[in-house]
Design a protein around this motif. Structure first.
Motif, PDB file in Angstrom:
ATOM      1  N   ALA A   1      42.071  14.541  50.957  1.00  0.00           N
ATOM      2  CA  ALA A   1      42.655  13.983  52.171  1.00  0.00           C
ATOM      3  C   ALA A   1      42.730  15.042  53.271  1.00  0.00           C
ATOM      4  CB  ALA A   1      44.040  13.414  51.880  1.00  0.00           C
ATOM      5  N   LEU A   2      43.098  16.266  52.915  1.00  0.00           N
ATOM      6  CA  LEU A   2      43.157  17.328  53.906  1.00  0.00           C
ATOM      7  C   LEU A   2      41.774  17.666  54.448  1.00  0.00           C
ATOM      8  CD1 LEU A   2      45.801  19.783  52.434  1.00  0.00           C
ATOM      9  CD2 LEU A   2      46.047  18.275  54.394  1.00  0.00           C
ATOM     10  N   GLU A   3      40.791  17.733  53.552  1.00  0.00           N
ATOM     11  CA  GLU A   3      39.426  18.003  54.003  1.00  0.00           C
ATOM     12  C   GLU A   3      38.924  16.867  54.889  1.00  0.00           C
ATOM     13  OE1 GLU A   3      37.221  18.646  50.449  1.00  0.00           O
ATOM     14  OE2 GLU A   3      38.017  20.655  50.157  1.00  0.00           O
ATOM     15  N   THR A   4      39.284  15.646  54.523  1.00  0.00           N
ATOM     16  CA  THR A   4      38.886  14.502  55.324  1.00  0.00           C
ATOM     17  C   THR A   4      39.523  14.568  56.702  1.00  0.00           C
ATOM     18  OG1 THR A   4      38.669  13.162  53.338  1.00  0.00           O
ATOM     19  CG2 THR A   4      38.836  11.985  55.409  1.00  0.00           C
ATOM     20  N   ARG A   5      40.788  15.023  56.756  1.00  0.00           N
ATOM     21  CA  ARG A   5      41.460  15.144  58.053  1.00  0.00           C
ATOM     22  C   ARG A   5      40.731  16.145  58.953  1.00  0.00           C
ATOM     23  NH1 ARG A   5      46.421  12.250  59.233  1.00  0.00           N
ATOM     24  NH2 ARG A   5      46.734  11.092  57.331  1.00  0.00           N
ATOM     25  N   VAL A   6      40.300  17.261  58.367  1.00  0.00           N
ATOM     26  CA  VAL A   6      39.591  18.273  59.156  1.00  0.00           C
ATOM     27  C   VAL A   6      38.248  17.720  59.635  1.00  0.00           C
ATOM     28  CG1 VAL A   6      38.481  20.541  59.052  1.00  0.00           C
ATOM     29  CG2 VAL A   6      40.741  20.216  58.066  1.00  0.00           C
ATOM     30  N   ILE A   7      37.526  17.085  58.719  1.00  0.00           N
ATOM     31  CA  ILE A   7      36.233  16.496  59.082  1.00  0.00           C
ATOM     32  C   ILE A   7      36.423  15.408  60.130  1.00  0.00           C
ATOM     33  CG2 ILE A   7      34.317  15.097  58.207  1.00  0.00           C
ATOM     34  CD1 ILE A   7      34.636  16.678  55.558  1.00  0.00           C
ATOM     35  N   ASP A   8      37.466  14.593  59.951  1.00  0.00           N
ATOM     36  CA  ASP A   8      37.734  13.528  60.922  1.00  0.00           C
ATOM     37  C   ASP A   8      38.057  14.081  62.297  1.00  0.00           C
ATOM     38  OD1 ASP A   8      37.340  11.664  59.014  1.00  0.00           O
ATOM     39  OD2 ASP A   8      39.459  11.283  58.632  1.00  0.00           O
ATOM     40  N   LEU A   9      38.793  15.176  62.321  1.00  0.00           N
ATOM     41  CA  LEU A   9      39.115  15.779  63.610  1.00  0.00           C
ATOM     42  C   LEU A   9      37.846  16.242  64.312  1.00  0.00           C
ATOM     43  CD1 LEU A   9      41.405  16.568  65.500  1.00  0.00           C
ATOM     44  CD2 LEU A   9      41.483  18.765  64.361  1.00  0.00           C
ATOM     45  N   TRP A  10      36.949  16.870  63.576  1.00  0.00           N
ATOM     46  CA  TRP A  10      35.666  17.283  64.165  1.00  0.00           C
ATOM     47  C   TRP A  10      34.856  16.074  64.612  1.00  0.00           C
ATOM     48  CZ3 TRP A  10      34.090  21.708  66.019  1.00  0.00           C
ATOM     49  CH2 TRP A  10      34.723  22.880  65.596  1.00  0.00           C
ATOM     50  N   MET A  11      34.824  15.047  63.768  1.00  0.00           N
ATOM     51  CA  MET A  11      34.085  13.834  64.135  1.00  0.00           C
ATOM     52  C   MET A  11      34.663  13.219  65.395  1.00  0.00           C
ATOM     53  SD  MET A  11      33.383  11.950  60.489  1.00  0.00           S
ATOM     54  CE  MET A  11      33.090  10.398  61.259  1.00  0.00           C
ATOM     55  N   TRP A  12      35.987  13.212  65.511  1.00  0.00           N
ATOM     56  CA  TRP A  12      36.643  12.634  66.673  1.00  0.00           C
ATOM     57  C   TRP A  12      36.256  13.386  67.933  1.00  0.00           C
ATOM     58  CZ3 TRP A  12      40.467  14.010  70.243  1.00  0.00           C
ATOM     59  CH2 TRP A  12      41.061  12.948  70.919  1.00  0.00           C
ATOM     60  N   TRP A  13      36.325  14.716  67.898  1.00  0.00           N
ATOM     61  CA  TRP A  13      35.967  15.516  69.079  1.00  0.00           C
ATOM     62  C   TRP A  13      34.493  15.378  69.433  1.00  0.00           C
ATOM     63  CZ3 TRP A  13      38.908  17.124  72.735  1.00  0.00           C
ATOM     64  CH2 TRP A  13      40.239  17.424  72.489  1.00  0.00           C
ATOM     65  N   ILE A  14      33.641  15.471  68.421  1.00  0.00           N
ATOM     66  CA  ILE A  14      32.205  15.341  68.680  1.00  0.00           C
ATOM     67  C   ILE A  14      31.898  13.943  69.221  1.00  0.00           C
ATOM     68  CG2 ILE A  14      29.938  15.224  67.555  1.00  0.00           C
ATOM     69  CD1 ILE A  14      30.930  17.515  65.734  1.00  0.00           C
ATOM     70  N   GLY A  15      32.561  12.924  68.666  1.00  0.00           N
ATOM     71  CA  GLY A  15      32.363  11.558  69.149  1.00  0.00           C
ATOM     72  C   GLY A  15      32.745  11.402  70.605  1.00  0.00           C
ATOM     73  N   TRP A  16      33.886  11.966  70.997  1.00  0.00           N
ATOM     74  CA  TRP A  16      34.293  11.861  72.397  1.00  0.00           C
ATOM     75  C   TRP A  16      33.368  12.648  73.313  1.00  0.00           C
ATOM     76  CZ3 TRP A  16      36.731   8.249  74.638  1.00  0.00           C
ATOM     77  CH2 TRP A  16      37.705   7.534  73.970  1.00  0.00           C
ATOM     78  N   ILE A  17      32.932  13.818  72.852  1.00  0.00           N
ATOM     79  CA  ILE A  17      32.005  14.611  73.670  1.00  0.00           C
ATOM     80  C   ILE A  17      30.688  13.855  73.857  1.00  0.00           C
ATOM     81  CG2 ILE A  17      30.592  16.709  73.678  1.00  0.00           C
ATOM     82  CD1 ILE A  17      33.056  18.112  72.376  1.00  0.00           C
ATOM     83  N   LEU A  18      30.170  13.277  72.772  1.00  0.00           N
ATOM     84  CA  LEU A  18      28.934  12.498  72.880  1.00  0.00           C
ATOM     85  C   LEU A  18      29.125  11.281  73.779  1.00  0.00           C
ATOM     86  CD1 LEU A  18      27.522  12.521  69.239  1.00  0.00           C
ATOM     87  CD2 LEU A  18      26.576  13.659  71.232  1.00  0.00           C
ATOM     88  N   THR A  19      30.249  10.601  73.616  1.00  0.00           N
ATOM     89  CA  THR A  19      30.503   9.401  74.414  1.00  0.00           C
ATOM     90  C   THR A  19      30.583   9.729  75.899  1.00  0.00           C
ATOM     91  OG1 THR A  19      31.672   8.351  72.588  1.00  0.00           O
ATOM     92  CG2 THR A  19      32.107   7.504  74.783  1.00  0.00           C
ATOM     93  N   LEU A  20      31.452  10.658  76.246  1.00  0.00           N
ATOM     94  CA  LEU A  20      31.624  10.994  77.660  1.00  0.00           C
ATOM     95  C   LEU A  20      30.362  11.632  78.241  1.00  0.00           C
ATOM     96  CD1 LEU A  20      35.279  12.338  77.537  1.00  0.00           C
ATOM     97  CD2 LEU A  20      34.477  10.106  78.317  1.00  0.00           C
TER      98      LEU A  20
END
Length: 163
Positions: free
Chosen positions: A105-124
């Motif tokens: 769960a902790l590793e998933t949280r870290v990966i999710d945080l990266w995915m979230w930032w990369i997703g917003w950067i790609l989107t914007l």
């Protein structure tokens, strides 16, 4: 069966933007799932810790009561006390060995945080690049065509005022 609608991926910028939106959505779903796993694991370890604390308290009470009676009773109960301590250590070690859901769960949280930032950067970035490199030129062409059509309609209206 109705065909699935096609995504507007006619250029790289739109594709980047839509991929970013997908990453943001997937990371949100994974965050929710990681929270569920954390809550379940925390409830499990809390209940087992409470059971263990009750057992240790009962053993401690017995040990203290027997200590007050006689030294020989204390020596007789010493193995039971050691057994309770050993049991508590084994339960703790069992949880430490079974902590992989927590770690996952902790590793998933870290990966999710990266995915979230990369997703917003790609989107914007994708939408910004799409607008500045593609869409504004299309808008200019459409505006020029519309203005030309309106001028043509105005000229036609002046030539033929009865219509």
């Amino acid at each position: 069966m109705a065909p699935l609608p096609q995504l507007p991926t006619d250029n790289l910028y739109k594709f980047l933007a839509l991929a970013g939106v997908a990453l943001v959505l997937v990371s949100g779903y994974l965050q929710i799932q990681a929270g569920i796993v954390e809550d379940r694991w925390e409830r499990d370890i809390t209940s087992k810790t409470q059971i263990l604390a009750n057992e240790v308290k009962a053993m401690s009470d017995t040990y203290n009561r027997d200590t007050a009676k006689a030294d020989s009773a204390m020596l007789a109960q010493k193995p039971a006390w050691d057994l309770a301590v050993h049991r508590s250590d084994s339960i703790l070690n069992e949880h430490l060995n079974e902590w992989w859901p927590w770690k996952l769960a902790l590793e998933t949280r870290v990966i999710d945080l990266w995915m979230w930032w990369i997703g917003w950067i790609l989107t914007l970035g994708g939408f910004w690049l799409w607008y500045w490199k593609v869409q504004r030129f299309k808008d200019r062409k459409l505006k020029a065509r519309t203005e030309a059509r309106e001028r043509k309609n105005v000229k036609a209206a002046f030539k033929n005022p009865k219509a």
